[in-house]
Design an enzyme around this catalytic site. Structure first.
Site, short mmCIF file in Angstrom:
data_model
loop_
_atom_site.label_atom_id
_atom_site.label_comp_id
_atom_site.label_asym_id
_atom_site.label_seq_id
_atom_site.Cartn_x
_atom_site.Cartn_y
_atom_site.Cartn_z
N ASP A 101 0.85 -1.19 0.00
CA ASP A 101 0.00 0.00 0.00
C ASP A 101 0.90 1.25 0.00
OD1 ASP A 101 -2.99 0.97 0.45
OD2 ASP A 101 -1.82 2.01 1.98
N TYR A 150 -12.13 8.30 -2.69
CA TYR A 150 -11.60 8.47 -1.33
C TYR A 150 -10.36 9.37 -1.28
CZ TYR A 150 -7.80 5.02 -1.98
OH TYR A 150 -6.68 4.35 -2.39
N TYR A 230 -1.76 11.42 1.68
CA TYR A 230 -2.61 11.73 0.53
C TYR A 230 -2.59 13.23 0.24
CZ TYR A 230 -4.40 7.03 1.41
OH TYR A 230 -4.50 5.68 1.60
N HIS A 295 -7.14 -6.49 -0.72
CA HIS A 295 -6.05 -5.52 -0.61
C HIS A 295 -5.03 -5.83 0.49
CE1 HIS A 295 -4.00 -1.70 -1.00
NE2 HIS A 295 -4.21 -1.43 0.27
#
Length: 316
Positions: A101, A150, A230, A295
């Site tokens: 990730d 998201y 992010y 995931h």
């Protein structure tokens, strides 16, 4: 688990919590969002028993590691800098790198900046994404998936934190970790994350104890540190301009589940399987697609993943 040692290391202006076990060549494990060093618990024990020193930090912003408040402190340069400082503090020249990730994203950048310190890389879930010359990442995601995607929803400081604050943290962790829907995760503003249906019963690979460990750390720390990765995406993109078009030149094995959301991003499968990935990462040696796996692959299929890592790194 009691064999695992916990230490604090000062690096790059922050204090970093590090879990480690074993002795021998070093494997450095990099976790994702919303995760912790704990995501690698199975691999730490498995691979340390095979003669490796396994090191898994809480990355900047997570768990017991410092979390600077500003999103501008979470560029890929900061995170890789933390890790280079960690290796220096441990007196380690080079490592086997393992990422998942966000940890996989950071691992790709680590190989860009310091290939001299990476013997080989096993990366999971997030394939390499070459830098787009003109489009910023958030703009690209917005064009593909809309404002409710998201990553777009995570951009506004405080907004998702407020949403999360109205929920039980254990439930948030269950929603993330048990999701098996490969479609792009969208969170409409009016419904919010709290509008998500209740998660299913925990699968066999995840216990209430696991959930409670994650939840307790996010209750202490909050989610802002992780969300700042992010929020720094576009800043990292700007700063990465000098590296545009550079290939990644370390030996790589890539593993993804066929139910992983990242594998279903438009163009991802074609890139991974039709030559684009190999062109950008010329020493890509293996691509493994695990069937029926979502995931959080390193936790869901912990034994298989440990074996995949070992089978690859033992060659070097």
């Amino acid at each position: 688990m009691e064999k695992i040692e916990h230490t604090m290391v000062t690096t790059n202006g922050i204090n970093m919590h590090v879990a480690s076990v074993g002795s021998g060549p070093v494997i450095l494990f990099l976790h994702g969002f919303p995760e912790l060093w704990y995501s690698w618990r199975h691999q730490l024990l498995s691979l340390s028993s095979l003669g490796y020193r396994c090191v898994a930090p809480d990355l900047r912003g997570f768990g017991d590691t410092d979390a600077p408040p500003s999103a501008a402190s979470y560029t890929v340069f900061h995170i890789v800098g933390d890790l280079v400082g960690l290796l220096d503090a441990l007196g380690v020249d080079s490592v086997f790198l393992v990422g998942h990730d966000w940890g996989a994203v950071i691992a790709w950048y680590f190989c860009h900046f310091r290939p001299d310190r990476v013997k080989a890389l096993v990366n999971m879930s997030v394939a390499y994404r070459p830098r787009h010359r003109s489009m910023k990442p958030v703009e690209g995601f917005r064009a593909l998936f809309g404002d409710d995607y998201y990553i777009c929803r995570f951009q506004e400081p405080g907004e998702i934190e407020e949403d999360f604050a109205q929920m039980d943290t254990a439930k948030i962790m269950k929603i993330f970790l048990t999701s098996r829907n490969p479609r792009p995760p969208c969170i409409p503003k009016e419904i919010g994350f709290r509008g998500y249906p209740d998660p299913p019963p925990l699968p066999s690979w995840l216990s209430e104890e696991d959930i409670n460990y994650f939840a307790s750390k996010f209750n202490e720390k909050g989610f802002t540190g992780g969300l700042n990765y992010y929020r720094a995406l576009d800043l990292s993109w700007e700063l990465m301009a000098p590296w545009t078009g550079l290939q990644i030149k370390v030996p790589v094995k890539f593993i993804v589940g066929d139910l992983d959301i990242t594998y279903h991003i438009p163009g991802a499968k074609e890139y991974i399987h039709n030559g684009g990935f190999k062109k950008d990462v010329p020493f890509l040696q293996e691509v493994v697609v695990m069937e029926g796996v979502a995931h959080f692959i390193n936790q869901e299929k912990s034994e298989e993943i440990s074996k995949h890592i070992y089978d690859f790194i033992k060659k070097f």
